[in-house]
Each structure stands twice: as C-alpha cells, then as structure tokens.
Scaffold this motif. Sequence first.
Motif, mmCIF file in Angstrom:
data_model
loop_
_atom_site.group_PDB
_atom_site.id
_atom_site.type_symbol
_atom_site.label_atom_id
_atom_site.label_comp_id
_atom_site.label_asym_id
_atom_site.label_seq_id
_atom_site.Cartn_x
_atom_site.Cartn_y
_atom_site.Cartn_z
ATOM 1 N N GLU A 1 5.165 16.611 8.337
ATOM 2 C CA GLU A 1 4.070 17.741 8.986
ATOM 3 C C GLU A 1 4.149 18.082 10.297
ATOM 4 O O GLU A 1 5.239 19.008 10.367
ATOM 5 C CB GLU A 1 2.307 16.481 8.909
ATOM 6 C CG GLU A 1 2.553 15.939 7.573
ATOM 7 C CD GLU A 1 1.295 15.192 6.944
ATOM 8 O OE1 GLU A 1 0.511 15.289 8.249
ATOM 9 O OE2 GLU A 1 1.022 14.349 6.848
ATOM 10 N N ASP A 2 3.687 17.839 11.829
ATOM 11 C CA ASP A 2 3.629 18.611 13.241
ATOM 12 C C ASP A 2 5.158 18.119 13.237
ATOM 13 O O ASP A 2 6.364 17.033 13.118
ATOM 14 C CB ASP A 2 2.668 18.147 14.043
ATOM 15 C CG ASP A 2 3.291 17.955 15.142
ATOM 16 O OD1 ASP A 2 2.839 19.392 15.904
ATOM 17 O OD2 ASP A 2 3.876 18.132 16.105
ATOM 18 N N THR A 3 5.673 19.296 13.352
ATOM 19 C CA THR A 3 7.297 18.866 14.108
ATOM 20 C C THR A 3 7.645 18.544 15.847
ATOM 21 O O THR A 3 8.853 18.467 15.733
ATOM 22 C CB THR A 3 7.666 20.306 14.326
ATOM 23 O OG1 THR A 3 7.151 21.519 14.840
ATOM 24 C CG2 THR A 3 7.648 21.287 13.097
ATOM 25 N N ASP B 1 0.893 -1.290 -0.059
ATOM 26 C CA ASP B 1 0.175 -0.100 -0.059
ATOM 27 C C ASP B 1 1.097 1.362 -0.213
ATOM 28 O O ASP B 1 0.617 1.463 0.972
ATOM 29 C CB ASP B 1 -0.575 -0.080 1.185
ATOM 30 C CG ASP B 1 -1.423 1.142 1.268
ATOM 31 O OD1 ASP B 1 -2.168 2.154 0.421
ATOM 32 O OD2 ASP B 1 -3.116 0.906 2.290
ATOM 33 N N ALA B 2 1.228 1.627 -1.166
ATOM 34 C CA ALA B 2 2.237 2.844 -1.052
ATOM 35 C C ALA B 2 1.768 4.267 -0.409
ATOM 36 O O ALA B 2 2.729 4.862 0.165
ATOM 37 C CB ALA B 2 2.577 2.583 -3.075
ATOM 38 N N ARG B 3 0.530 3.734 -1.396
ATOM 39 C CA ARG B 3 0.155 5.664 -0.813
ATOM 40 C C ARG B 3 -0.059 5.599 1.098
ATOM 41 O O ARG B 3 0.599 6.567 1.468
ATOM 42 C CB ARG B 3 -1.926 6.138 -1.134
ATOM 43 C CG ARG B 3 -2.396 7.433 -1.084
ATOM 44 C CD ARG B 3 -3.144 7.623 -2.159
ATOM 45 N NE ARG B 3 -2.936 7.467 -3.176
ATOM 46 C CZ ARG B 3 -1.687 8.426 -3.347
ATOM 47 N NH1 ARG B 3 -1.692 9.785 -2.992
ATOM 48 N NH2 ARG B 3 -2.227 8.194 -4.920
ATOM 49 N N ALA B 4 -0.345 4.710 1.706
ATOM 50 C CA ALA B 4 -0.404 4.396 3.203
ATOM 51 C C ALA B 4 1.092 4.970 3.170
ATOM 52 O O ALA B 4 0.852 5.418 4.724
ATOM 53 C CB ALA B 4 -1.064 3.388 3.596
ATOM 54 N N SER B 5 1.540 4.175 2.731
ATOM 55 C CA SER B 5 3.620 4.144 3.144
ATOM 56 C C SER B 5 4.094 5.267 3.238
ATOM 57 O O SER B 5 4.266 5.637 3.594
ATOM 58 C CB SER B 5 3.857 2.898 2.327
ATOM 59 O OG SER B 5 3.618 1.601 2.446
ATOM 60 N N ALA B 6 3.477 5.813 2.452
ATOM 61 C CA ALA B 6 4.380 7.567 1.442
ATOM 62 C C ALA B 6 3.176 9.050 2.674
ATOM 63 O O ALA B 6 4.246 9.576 3.929
ATOM 64 C CB ALA B 6 4.042 7.128 0.749
ATOM 65 N N GLY B 7 2.467 7.661 3.578
ATOM 66 C CA GLY B 7 1.716 8.666 4.035
ATOM 67 C C GLY B 7 1.849 8.696 5.787
ATOM 68 O O GLY B 7 2.337 9.868 6.398
ATOM 69 N N PHE B 8 2.421 7.513 5.690
ATOM 70 C CA PHE B 8 3.178 7.313 7.243
ATOM 71 C C PHE B 8 4.370 8.741 7.455
ATOM 72 O O PHE B 8 4.989 9.003 8.130
ATOM 73 C CB PHE B 8 3.727 6.171 7.530
ATOM 74 C CG PHE B 8 4.564 6.172 8.283
ATOM 75 C CD1 PHE B 8 4.208 6.834 10.223
ATOM 76 C CD2 PHE B 8 6.072 5.640 8.735
ATOM 77 C CE1 PHE B 8 5.227 6.581 11.107
ATOM 78 C CE2 PHE B 8 6.879 5.622 9.787
ATOM 79 C CZ PHE B 8 6.790 5.269 10.775
ATOM 80 N N VAL B 9 5.131 8.286 6.069
ATOM 81 C CA VAL B 9 6.721 9.350 5.707
ATOM 82 C C VAL B 9 6.280 10.998 6.289
ATOM 83 O O VAL B 9 7.063 11.182 6.362
ATOM 84 C CB VAL B 9 6.901 9.021 4.870
ATOM 85 C CG1 VAL B 9 8.343 10.023 3.994
ATOM 86 C CG2 VAL B 9 7.635 7.585 4.599
ATOM 87 N N SER B 10 5.066 10.608 5.459
ATOM 88 C CA SER B 10 5.016 12.849 5.606
ATOM 89 C C SER B 10 4.235 12.975 6.824
ATOM 90 O O SER B 10 4.880 13.927 7.224
ATOM 91 C CB SER B 10 3.760 12.640 4.693
ATOM 92 O OG SER B 10 3.226 14.029 4.741
ATOM 93 N N TRP B 11 3.638 11.953 7.504
ATOM 94 C CA TRP B 11 3.401 11.986 9.160
ATOM 95 C C TRP B 11 4.085 12.495 9.559
ATOM 96 O O TRP B 11 4.261 13.052 10.808
ATOM 97 C CB TRP B 11 2.246 10.983 9.072
ATOM 98 C CG TRP B 11 1.850 11.608 10.442
ATOM 99 C CD1 TRP B 11 0.017 11.488 11.373
ATOM 100 C CD2 TRP B 11 2.318 10.774 12.108
ATOM 101 N NE1 TRP B 11 0.182 11.595 12.369
ATOM 102 C CE2 TRP B 11 1.235 11.187 13.087
ATOM 103 C CE3 TRP B 11 3.593 10.063 12.363
ATOM 104 C CZ2 TRP B 11 1.844 10.688 14.264
ATOM 105 C CZ3 TRP B 11 3.593 10.160 13.479
ATOM 106 C CH2 TRP B 11 2.984 10.069 14.302
ATOM 107 N N LEU B 12 4.969 11.527 9.647
ATOM 108 C CA LEU B 12 6.735 11.860 10.229
ATOM 109 C C LEU B 12 7.291 12.753 10.645
ATOM 110 O O LEU B 12 7.585 13.593 11.352
ATOM 111 C CB LEU B 12 6.938 9.930 9.901
ATOM 112 C CG LEU B 12 8.641 9.928 11.917
ATOM 113 C CD1 LEU B 12 7.509 10.418 12.822
ATOM 114 C CD2 LEU B 12 8.966 8.799 10.968
ATOM 115 N N LEU B 13 7.654 12.782 9.172
ATOM 116 C CA LEU B 13 9.086 13.847 8.463
ATOM 117 C C LEU B 13 8.531 15.506 7.650
ATOM 118 O O LEU B 13 9.058 15.917 8.257
ATOM 119 C CB LEU B 13 9.082 12.906 7.989
ATOM 120 C CG LEU B 13 10.433 11.485 8.593
ATOM 121 C CD1 LEU B 13 11.348 11.495 7.103
ATOM 122 C CD2 LEU B 13 11.487 12.307 9.597
#
Length: 438
Positions: free
Chosen positions: A336-338, A322-334
């Motif tokens: 977005e919120d600091t 699930d590439a979209r969900a996987s990239a969503g985690f990367v975005s969420w972690l790195l």
Amino acid sequence: MRTPLIRLVAAVAGATVLAAGCGSGAGPSAPGKSEITLWQQKFTDQEDAWYKKAVAAFNRSQDKVVLKHVIVPADTWDQKMRSAQAAGKAPDVYTVNYSKVPGFARTGVIQALDPLIPADKWAGLQEPVLASVEHDGKKYGYPMLVEPSAVLFYRKDLFAQAGLDPERPPATWQELIDYGRKLTTKDVAGVVTAANQIDLAWSTWGLQWNAAGHLPISDDWSAPRAADPAYKQLLQVYQTLYQQGIMPKQPLAPYADANPLGQGKTAMMVCGSWAASVLLQDYPKLVGQIGAAALPSFDGDATKPTATLGGWTLVVDAKSRDARASAGFVSWLLAEDTTLLVEFFKNTKFSKYSPRAAVAEAIAKDPAAAENPWAKTIEEQVVKYAKAEPAYDWAVSLAFGKAVEKALQGKDIDEALRAADAEIKELIAKNDLAGQGS
C-alpha cells in the motif's frame, strides 16, 4: 548484513527470545482485539529499528488487531521455529528469504496469500521476483526487496597505482586474473572472494549460470548436471586465483564483509550489494575512490548473469490464528502506501532494490538516493541480468561448493565435478526431488 549461510541456519525465535524481552511494538492486547505475532530475523540495527517503527505505526492504525513483534537472532532461527511449530505456537507472520518459499508452500508450512490480499495489490511487481514466491500458480509471499549476491567492488586508487584504468574494471575471467596479479602486493590482496565450501555454494550461483547456462541440477530436479565440462572453466579461475596467491590464503574477514576493501587490504572484493551500506557508513572519505561493477563473465558478455537475486518476503503461517489479519498486515506494510518502504531503502543506503514499481519510482524521486553512487550501476549492470536464487535443497548447492573448494585446494577439477555430480544424484534419490522443480 547477512548471507545465505545465515539464511540457511535461520528461521525464527520463540520462548527464549520472548522471555528475554526482545519483542516490540505492542503490549497486552485489548479486549476484543485479535492478536497476531510477527517474527523478524535480526538484520542490521537500521533494519531492526525500521521494523519496530513499522509495527508501532500499524498498531496505531488498527482498531481490531494488535501485532506483537519479536526480533530473532539469525543463528537460532531454525531451532526456535521448529520448537514453536512443534508446540503449536508458530508466529502468524515471519520473514523468509525467497529461496525457501516454494519449499514451504509445497510442504504446507505457509499459506497462499491470493485469497487474502486483493488482486490489485499485486500490480506493479517485477514478474521474475513474483515468480520466486509462487508455487502451483499461487502466491505465498509478498516481495519486499531484492539484493544481488555478487558485485565487484574495487579501489580506483589502487588500480591507478598498478597502472590500470580506474574506470575499466575487468570484463572477463582472464582479465580478473590478470588484474589480480598486477594488484597483488605483500600488503594488498588482488581480490577477496568466497574461499570455503559454504560461501562458495551460494556466492557462485550466478557464475554457475554464466559458465554453463544452467545450474548443477536439471530444471525439474530429476538429474544432476554438475559434471558438465562447461563448469571446468569456473573452477579453474578459482584454482588459479588461490594457488597463485592472488586471493589471500587466510581469510581477511568473513565473506560478505566489506571492511577489507575499506581498510585497503584488498584491491578488489566480491560481495553482495549490501556492502554499499557499510562502505558509505564506515568509509565515507573513500567513497570517491571505490568503484562497482558486475562480476566479469567468462567471455566478456555483460548481458549474461553473474549474480543471483536474493531477498526477503513476509509469509503467513499455515496455522495462523487469524490469517486474514496477518495478511492484512503484510498488505499494509508492503502493498500500500510507499512512505515507510522508501524510508527502509533510505536507511539501508539504497543498497537494496524494490521489485515494486510504485516504490522504485518514489525512491528515484528521493534526493537522498544520490548518496549511493553505485546504486544505478548495480541496478543496470547486475540486477538487470541476474537470475533468481535457486529454490532447491541447500545440500545441492553445498555439493557444488565442495567442488569449488577442492579446486581451490589444488585438487583435480574433473574429479571434483564428478564427485559433486554423484552427490547431487544421491540427494535427488534420497530426498525424492525428481519432478519437484519447475
């Protein structure tokens, strides 16, 4: 703490680690939820704990995705990853150091994140670091941190005892030798630095730039450049330090280990910025007696590079379930919120640096950042002028490391450089490297 040797022999663990129960962050996935897996190379205990906390927080925030987390011992990473890929069970997301990203992208191991992470999430990233995760105009990883490979840490009290100014570290390679002679006693080494071909291969990347203005292979990887006479001065420094006993003949500890400085066994030590976390954690009473500076340059010009910037990023496997969900985690972690990221840098004693402006600004406002008295110096004197780690085949770096090791052993420098040049030429042909560089 880690080195590119560990990076070289590491890539991610699979069935053995899972069976041993080293995962964290999620139990069995709920019906209707997409399950993705993160493999994280084992770092320090503080970093591992941070990843576990981040995964748990991500899972609490999700309704349709569950992330499973596996921590992988560094020395089994490559083997486990190859086995997992061969079995079609590679993780969806995994940690990768920057130097491997272009090669993984070129060979189709990982997938571009541009289509999966919105354009606005890439704003505020330092361009040189962003370039480290790009290939053919696309972005294949989201930068998390940078850490310079080579910083000069030194004992101010030992400087004073030797009649040297504690506030004036050596600025040139000749001064490094001169200081080293004055600081060397029967109980204390003048300087501790890399002393074998593997550590010399990566720890001298910045000094290779300093000596010759280029690396020992052309930018497009089509021709060797190790025989450039400009490299002779670099090998001569190492030969002098070792042959004159300024460097210890027997290693005091593995390279990148900060303990010899804290223990008073050396007056100067070359190590990555991560050494700061060890010194702050294990030698708090000595902090005021320890200084940090950029490594000396050949001619004293402090604006020339003496270090390279390594670091870690998260990538999404080309065959992610699930590439979209996987990239969503990367975005969420790195991206977005600091808050969580600032906590990461705090946990590592601010011995690493964020390439994302929003995170760097949040760190600057955190009172705890003052706990690392060397952070600002390293950022302004080392990070500012450092080059990115090279992305070419490790064997090219090792060929140059062998040449420096030969110099240490007292062998002819010209001959050592010619041998490195010939080996790199053979590697270019054997691995079809020509034209693959930027």
